[in-house]
Design a protein around this motif. Structure first.
Motif, PDB file in Angstrom:
ATOM      1  N   GLY A  20      22.991  58.505  -5.276  1.00 48.50           N
ATOM      2  CA  GLY A  20      23.391  57.803  -4.371  1.00 48.50           C
ATOM      3  C   GLY A  20      24.959  57.870  -4.018  1.00 48.50           C
ATOM      4  O   GLY A  20      24.713  57.810  -3.102  1.00 48.50           O
ATOM      5  N   ARG A  21      25.834  57.178  -4.931  1.00 50.69           N
ATOM      6  CA  ARG A  21      26.657  57.226  -3.971  1.00 50.69           C
ATOM      7  C   ARG A  21      26.515  58.397  -3.904  1.00 50.69           C
ATOM      8  O   ARG A  21      28.038  58.618  -2.584  1.00 50.69           O
ATOM      9  CB  ARG A  21      27.912  55.995  -5.302  1.00 50.69           C
ATOM     10  CG  ARG A  21      29.116  56.257  -4.984  1.00 50.69           C
ATOM     11  CD  ARG A  21      29.900  55.912  -6.202  1.00 50.69           C
ATOM     12  NE  ARG A  21      29.369  54.262  -5.907  1.00 50.69           N
ATOM     13  CZ  ARG A  21      29.714  53.447  -6.804  1.00 50.69           C
ATOM     14  NH1 ARG A  21      30.971  53.756  -8.206  1.00 50.69           N
ATOM     15  NH2 ARG A  21      29.623  51.705  -6.201  1.00 50.69           N
ATOM     16  N   GLU A  22      26.898  59.740  -4.705  1.00 47.51           N
ATOM     17  CA  GLU A  22      27.461  61.067  -4.233  1.00 47.51           C
ATOM     18  C   GLU A  22      27.349  61.384  -2.712  1.00 47.51           C
ATOM     19  O   GLU A  22      28.154  61.939  -1.998  1.00 47.51           O
ATOM     20  CB  GLU A  22      27.112  61.933  -5.484  1.00 47.51           C
ATOM     21  CG  GLU A  22      28.265  63.466  -5.112  1.00 47.51           C
ATOM     22  CD  GLU A  22      29.751  62.817  -5.609  1.00 47.51           C
ATOM     23  OE1 GLU A  22      29.808  63.992  -4.326  1.00 47.51           O
ATOM     24  OE2 GLU A  22      30.673  62.171  -6.126  1.00 47.51           O
ATOM     25  N   THR A  23      25.917  61.081  -2.884  1.00 46.97           N
ATOM     26  CA  THR A  23      25.332  61.464  -1.982  1.00 46.97           C
ATOM     27  C   THR A  23      25.353  60.652  -0.258  1.00 46.97           C
ATOM     28  O   THR A  23      26.177  61.589   0.465  1.00 46.97           O
ATOM     29  CB  THR A  23      23.998  61.541  -1.498  1.00 46.97           C
ATOM     30  OG1 THR A  23      23.025  62.121  -2.744  1.00 46.97           O
ATOM     31  CG2 THR A  23      22.853  61.889   0.058  1.00 46.97           C
ATOM     32  N   ALA A  24      25.658  59.385  -0.239  1.00 53.69           N
ATOM     33  CA  ALA A  24      27.013  58.790   0.677  1.00 53.69           C
ATOM     34  C   ALA A  24      28.067  59.379   1.026  1.00 53.69           C
ATOM     35  O   ALA A  24      28.580  59.658   1.953  1.00 53.69           O
ATOM     36  CB  ALA A  24      26.448  57.269   0.054  1.00 53.69           C
ATOM     37  N   LEU A  25      28.641  59.444  -0.120  1.00 50.70           N
ATOM     38  CA  LEU A  25      30.212  60.004   0.663  1.00 50.70           C
ATOM     39  C   LEU A  25      30.506  61.307   1.177  1.00 50.70           C
ATOM     40  O   LEU A  25      30.947  61.487   1.725  1.00 50.70           O
ATOM     41  CB  LEU A  25      31.149  60.084  -1.148  1.00 50.70           C
ATOM     42  CG  LEU A  25      31.632  58.608  -2.013  1.00 50.70           C
ATOM     43  CD1 LEU A  25      31.484  59.121  -3.307  1.00 50.70           C
ATOM     44  CD2 LEU A  25      32.484  58.609  -1.172  1.00 50.70           C
ATOM     45  N   GLY A  31      30.993  63.377   8.661  1.00 47.87           N
ATOM     46  CA  GLY A  31      30.724  63.169   9.738  1.00 47.87           C
ATOM     47  C   GLY A  31      29.933  61.751  10.109  1.00 47.87           C
ATOM     48  O   GLY A  31      29.985  61.026  11.133  1.00 47.87           O
ATOM     49  N   ALA A  32      29.257  61.278   9.463  1.00 45.02           N
ATOM     50  CA  ALA A  32      27.828  60.383   9.069  1.00 45.02           C
ATOM     51  C   ALA A  32      28.341  59.073   9.278  1.00 45.02           C
ATOM     52  O   ALA A  32      29.140  58.693   8.255  1.00 45.02           O
ATOM     53  CB  ALA A  32      26.596  60.474   8.366  1.00 45.02           C
ATOM     54  N   ARG A  33      28.576  57.633   9.674  1.00 44.62           N
ATOM     55  CA  ARG A  33      28.113  56.882   9.905  1.00 44.62           C
ATOM     56  C   ARG A  33      27.667  56.470   8.698  1.00 44.62           C
ATOM     57  O   ARG A  33      26.424  56.526   8.848  1.00 44.62           O
ATOM     58  CB  ARG A  33      28.589  55.650  10.822  1.00 44.62           C
ATOM     59  CG  ARG A  33      29.772  55.912  11.821  1.00 44.62           C
ATOM     60  CD  ARG A  33      29.660  55.255  12.917  1.00 44.62           C
ATOM     61  NE  ARG A  33      28.679  55.390  13.894  1.00 44.62           N
ATOM     62  CZ  ARG A  33      28.555  54.414  15.097  1.00 44.62           C
ATOM     63  NH1 ARG A  33      29.746  54.181  15.718  1.00 44.62           N
ATOM     64  NH2 ARG A  33      27.557  55.249  16.206  1.00 44.62           N
ATOM     65  N   MET A  34      27.480  54.949   7.457  1.00 41.18           N
ATOM     66  CA  MET A  34      26.053  55.493   6.611  1.00 41.18           C
ATOM     67  C   MET A  34      25.719  53.602   6.235  1.00 41.18           C
ATOM     68  O   MET A  34      27.115  53.096   6.257  1.00 41.18           O
ATOM     69  CB  MET A  34      27.085  55.713   4.850  1.00 41.18           C
ATOM     70  CG  MET A  34      27.286  56.868   5.132  1.00 41.18           C
ATOM     71  SD  MET A  34      25.258  58.098   5.885  1.00 41.18           S
ATOM     72  CE  MET A  34      24.905  57.461   4.235  1.00 41.18           C
ATOM     73  N   MET A  35      24.855  53.195   6.469  1.00 46.91           N
ATOM     74  CA  MET A  35      24.309  52.692   5.251  1.00 46.91           C
ATOM     75  C   MET A  35      23.663  52.661   4.282  1.00 46.91           C
ATOM     76  O   MET A  35      23.317  53.450   3.951  1.00 46.91           O
ATOM     77  CB  MET A  35      22.905  51.459   6.711  1.00 46.91           C
ATOM     78  CG  MET A  35      22.344  50.895   5.540  1.00 46.91           C
ATOM     79  SD  MET A  35      23.428  49.166   5.122  1.00 46.91           S
ATOM     80  CE  MET A  35      23.136  48.317   6.790  1.00 46.91           C
ATOM     81  N   ILE A  36      25.171  51.647   3.456  1.00 50.46           N
ATOM     82  CA  ILE A  36      24.821  51.928   1.982  1.00 50.46           C
ATOM     83  C   ILE A  36      24.047  50.537   1.758  1.00 50.46           C
ATOM     84  O   ILE A  36      24.757  49.213   1.160  1.00 50.46           O
ATOM     85  CB  ILE A  36      26.135  51.870   1.241  1.00 50.46           C
ATOM     86  CG1 ILE A  36      26.997  52.509   1.829  1.00 50.46           C
ATOM     87  CG2 ILE A  36      25.416  52.248  -0.074  1.00 50.46           C
ATOM     88  CD1 ILE A  36      26.745  54.861   1.393  1.00 50.46           C
ATOM     89  N   SER A  49      33.360  50.790   0.461  1.00 56.74           N
ATOM     90  CA  SER A  49      35.603  51.018  -0.108  1.00 56.74           C
ATOM     91  C   SER A  49      35.070  52.158  -0.219  1.00 56.74           C
ATOM     92  O   SER A  49      36.658  52.293   0.103  1.00 56.74           O
ATOM     93  CB  SER A  49      35.675  49.710  -1.598  1.00 56.74           C
ATOM     94  OG  SER A  49      35.479  48.491  -0.949  1.00 56.74           O
ATOM     95  N   LEU A  50      34.507  52.906  -1.287  1.00 60.16           N
ATOM     96  CA  LEU A  50      35.169  55.227  -1.017  1.00 60.16           C
ATOM     97  C   LEU A  50      35.295  55.503   0.074  1.00 60.16           C
ATOM     98  O   LEU A  50      36.032  55.909   0.234  1.00 60.16           O
ATOM     99  CB  LEU A  50      34.699  55.176  -2.785  1.00 60.16           C
ATOM    100  CG  LEU A  50      34.905  54.831  -3.872  1.00 60.16           C
ATOM    101  CD1 LEU A  50      33.168  54.542  -4.931  1.00 60.16           C
ATOM    102  CD2 LEU A  50      35.714  54.732  -4.326  1.00 60.16           C
ATOM    103  N   ILE A  51      34.035  55.083   1.122  1.00 65.39           N
ATOM    104  CA  ILE A  51      34.159  55.585   1.677  1.00 65.39           C
ATOM    105  C   ILE A  51      35.547  54.669   3.317  1.00 65.39           C
ATOM    106  O   ILE A  51      35.718  56.183   3.868  1.00 65.39           O
ATOM    107  CB  ILE A  51      32.633  55.397   2.812  1.00 65.39           C
ATOM    108  CG1 ILE A  51      31.343  56.457   1.515  1.00 65.39           C
ATOM    109  CG2 ILE A  51      32.789  55.419   3.841  1.00 65.39           C
ATOM    110  CD1 ILE A  51      30.091  55.365   1.914  1.00 65.39           C
TER     111      ILE A  51
END
Length: 256
Positions: A20-25, A31-36, A49-51
């Protein structure tokens, strides 16, 4: 890296660790804005924070995918913050160490509710916003264990197999129903991946690798990035004519 998701907004469950984290990154880098979202808010905020450290934009929310109101609240934050949603990754999943003989009803319900019902609830809450946004794509996380029982011992995990076995059919049903809204729905079936979801040492040890080489054609354990790249592609316009499939990303595990 090609910004294939530029000007798109994404939503991921179980985004606080592992795949999940790797996919979000990956999606944020493209270019996507992400809701984690994650049941562990601190972990979700760490992903944010990583993003942000890489110049991306992200929000965090605590979401237990068994709780419709928590899903709905996170969806409302996306609507209020960005006004639209285009990408959804149903990644949250759990497993408990039970054989058929030791499996309790509580463990069965817990795993089925997170792994299968959770994907249904999240998709049902988020699909209207994706449709209003002009369409988009959903990727559900399955596993090779939706098709085969993977065990190095004498017992399986029937509740986990059953929960993941339902994901490909849920994916197909959603693909049919959501096509008129311009929403594609596919799923990815990872093989053995080096994360803490199972016992990491058993996956990465020399003994574990020797066992897995009996099935793997690519002689290495998978990495979260292997799955993230497949998810990103299925969500992208490059896969615009692919709908309702399960894509194994498994080093050839299902080939033998």
């Amino acid at each position: 890296m090609t910004p294939r998701h530029q000007n798109k907004n994404g939503f991921i469950t179980g985004g606080g660790s592992g795949i999940g984290r790797e996919t979000a990154l990956r999606l944020a880098r493209e270019g996507a804005r992400m809701m984690i979202t994650d049941v562990n808010l601190d972990a979700a905020q760490e992903t944010v924070s990583l993003i942000e450290a890489e110049g991306g934009i992200a929000l965090a929310a605590r979401v237990d995918v068994r709780e419709r109101e928590q899903i709905r609240a996170a969806a409302l934050r996306v609507r209020e913050s960005w006004g639209s949603l285009h990408l959804l990754v149903n990644n949250a999943g759990v497993v408990t160490n039970h054989s058929f003989e030791t499996l309790t009803e509580d463990a069965w319900d817990f795993v089925l509710d997170v792994n299968l019902k959770g994907q249904f609830l999240v998709a049902q809450e988020l699909a209207p916003l994706i449709g209003e946004s002009g369409g988009g794509a959903i990727v559900n996380l399955s596993t090779v264990e939706a098709l085969v029982v993977v065990t190095s011992g004498t017992t399986a995990q029937p509740h986990y197999n059953a929960s993941k076995g339902g994901v490909p059919m849920l994916t197909k049903a959603l693909a049919v129903e959501l096509a008129p809204k311009g929403i594609r729905v596919n799923c990815v079936a990872p093989g053995p991946i080096a994360t803490n979801f199972f016992d990491l040492e058993s996956v990465t040890s020399a003994e574990g690798l020797e066992f897995m080489k009996q099935r793997l054609l690519v002689p290495r354990v998978g990495q979260p990035a292997d799955i993230a790249s497949a998810i990103s592609w299925l969500l992208s316009d490059e896969a615009s004519w692919i709908d309702g499939i399960q894509l194994p990303v498994d080093g050839g595990w299902l080939t033998r």
